[in-house]
Scaffold this active site. Sequence first.
Site, PDB file in Angstrom:
ATOM      1  N   LYS A  72      -6.788  11.711 -18.008  1.00  0.00           N
ATOM      2  CA  LYS A  72      -6.929  12.497 -19.232  1.00  0.00           C
ATOM      3  C   LYS A  72      -5.588  12.534 -19.982  1.00  0.00           C
ATOM      4  CE  LYS A  72     -11.037  12.980 -17.569  1.00  0.00           C
ATOM      5  NZ  LYS A  72     -11.474  13.992 -16.650  1.00  0.00           N
TER       6      LYS A  72
ATOM      7  N   ASP B  45      -7.496  22.417  -9.683  1.00  0.00           N
ATOM      8  CA  ASP B  45      -7.647  21.308 -10.629  1.00  0.00           C
ATOM      9  C   ASP B  45      -6.998  21.766 -11.938  1.00  0.00           C
ATOM     10  OD1 ASP B  45      -8.534  19.484 -12.560  1.00  0.00           O
ATOM     11  OD2 ASP B  45     -10.382  19.050 -11.458  1.00  0.00           O
TER      12      ASP B  45
ATOM     13  N   ARG C   7       0.820  -1.222   0.000  1.00  0.00           N
ATOM     14  CA  ARG C   7       0.000   0.000   0.000  1.00  0.00           C
ATOM     15  C   ARG C   7       0.848   1.265   0.000  1.00  0.00           C
ATOM     16  NH1 ARG C   7      -3.461  -1.220   4.154  1.00  0.00           N
ATOM     17  NH2 ARG C   7      -2.314   0.146   5.519  1.00  0.00           N
TER      18      ARG C   7
ATOM     19  N   TYR D 142     -15.758  21.036 -11.958  1.00  0.00           N
ATOM     20  CA  TYR D 142     -16.192  19.712 -12.425  1.00  0.00           C
ATOM     21  C   TYR D 142     -17.306  19.208 -11.505  1.00  0.00           C
ATOM     22  CZ  TYR D 142     -15.251  14.756 -13.688  1.00  0.00           C
ATOM     23  OH  TYR D 142     -15.328  13.464 -14.110  1.00  0.00           O
TER      24      TYR D 142
HETATM   25  C1  LIG Z   1     -12.221  13.854 -15.420  1.00  0.00           C
HETATM   26  C2  LIG Z   1     -11.972  14.981 -14.499  1.00  0.00           C
HETATM   27  C3  LIG Z   1     -11.759  14.775 -13.136  1.00  0.00           C
HETATM   28  C4  LIG Z   1     -11.906  13.418 -12.493  1.00  0.00           C
HETATM   29  O1  LIG Z   1     -11.047  12.447 -12.979  1.00  0.00           O
HETATM   30  P1  LIG Z   1     -11.445  10.891 -12.969  1.00  0.00           P
HETATM   31  O2  LIG Z   1     -10.145  10.234 -13.207  1.00  0.00           O
HETATM   32  O3  LIG Z   1     -12.453  10.719 -14.057  1.00  0.00           O
HETATM   33  O4  LIG Z   1     -12.013  10.577 -11.619  1.00  0.00           O
HETATM   34  C5  LIG Z   1     -11.467  15.856 -12.348  1.00  0.00           C
HETATM   35  N1  LIG Z   1     -11.401  17.102 -12.860  1.00  0.00           N
HETATM   36  C6  LIG Z   1     -11.608  17.344 -14.169  1.00  0.00           C
HETATM   37  C7  LIG Z   1     -11.508  18.737 -14.662  1.00  0.00           C
HETATM   38  C8  LIG Z   1     -11.913  16.300 -15.028  1.00  0.00           C
HETATM   39  O5  LIG Z   1     -12.157  16.546 -16.316  1.00  0.00           O
END
Ligand SMILES: *Cc1c(COP(=O)(O)O)cnc(C)c1O
Length: 395
Positions: free
Chosen positions: A211, A186, A60, A114
């Site tokens: 992403k 973010d 972990r 988001y």
């Molecule tokens: C997709 C996304 C997230 C979350 O990511 P996941 O891996 O899908 O949980 C957070 N912030 C933004 C801006 C996103 O586009």
Amino acid sequence: MKDHDIGDETRVVEAGRRKEWTGGIVNTPVWRASTILYDSVADLRAAAGRDTHHRLFYGRRGTPTQWSLADALTDLEPGAEGTFLYPSGVAAVAAALLSVLSPGDELLLVDSAYDPTRSMANGLLKRLGITTRFYDPLIGADIADLIGDRTKAIFLESPGSLTFEVQDVPAIVAAAKARGIATILDNTWATPLNFRAIGLGVDLSVLACTKYIVGHSDVMLGSVTAAPGRFAKLRETSFQLGQVASPDDCWLASRGLRTLAVRLKQHESSALKIARWLETRPEVDRVLHPAHPACPGHALFVRDFAGSTGLFSFVLNGGDEASRAALIDGLDHFGIGYSWGGFESLALPVDPQRYRTATTPDFAGPMVRLQIGLEDPDDLIADLARGLDHFAAAL
Ligand SMILES: *Cc1c(COP(=O)(O)O)cnc(C)c1O
């Protein structure tokens, strides 16, 4: 890292590759582990008393596969202390928030965030006795007026991933620092290559690595990179939450990372070409792309960002749910689905006005968000022309 300054293209290729982890193989291989074996009870006891950073202890706490990726992401944010990895971007958002907030505290959350981040604030955080106030993404230095005695963190997302308002991050960071408040950004859209969050004073920079870092639409992964003084609490919180990212997923993300710089350049140039073309079309009312002067906060984009990526939205000139669906269903080269940042193009119907509470964006018609992939942009333009014909026919 070498002692001389290097470019991002070089950094994404070299970062995180240590010989003791790779054994001389180019990319750090998959080290899968739960149990780590010790030579003796004395050895086991000694390990338990040591800091486990970059030391095998128990699965972990990670293996070189995770450490290699985490270190690479830290290297991409000059001035950062460290990075922790999570099994999704949303898990990364949760850990960042819980590392700086306690019952009784207040969070200021950008209204363009988001949607799952909003849900977390309105659900989990509320249940823990943490209240949230939403603020206008264009608030800038006036955020100072919202900061109260209970305010302990400001969450930013710049640009917002549906409506693309660019925030004045340095002004908000300055207001937060003046009151000893943590800032969380973010940074998924820009990635550290286009926006140096930690260098601009942000405390915790969150990425949905799902992403652009992974880049191939086959892994869920998140990260939080912390400024000095914020990493220890982040790590402790993440350990207590039991968060661990799978070594297989981290290996795929490290592999994706090596081509990040070159992929982003292509996403950027194709998206700009397509955005410019869409602006000339009578069916399109507005294109929301931070690199376009009509995008709210465009001047801040020019000042603070090194470039743009492949995700933007456009607003249709009139129409309704059915005509928008006719447009999207009429596309051959765009997939219909959530997420973005992979090599393939996507089109998504989005309705940001459904979520907003602090601001009410006013759009002439329904909105479509595009993720521009690595296909030939002329094929994508021809496809969108066909889609817009379907839209016009359905009006
Ligand atoms: C997709 C996304 C997230 C979350 O990511 P996941 O891996 O899908 O949980 C957070 N912030 C933004 C801006 C996103 O586009």
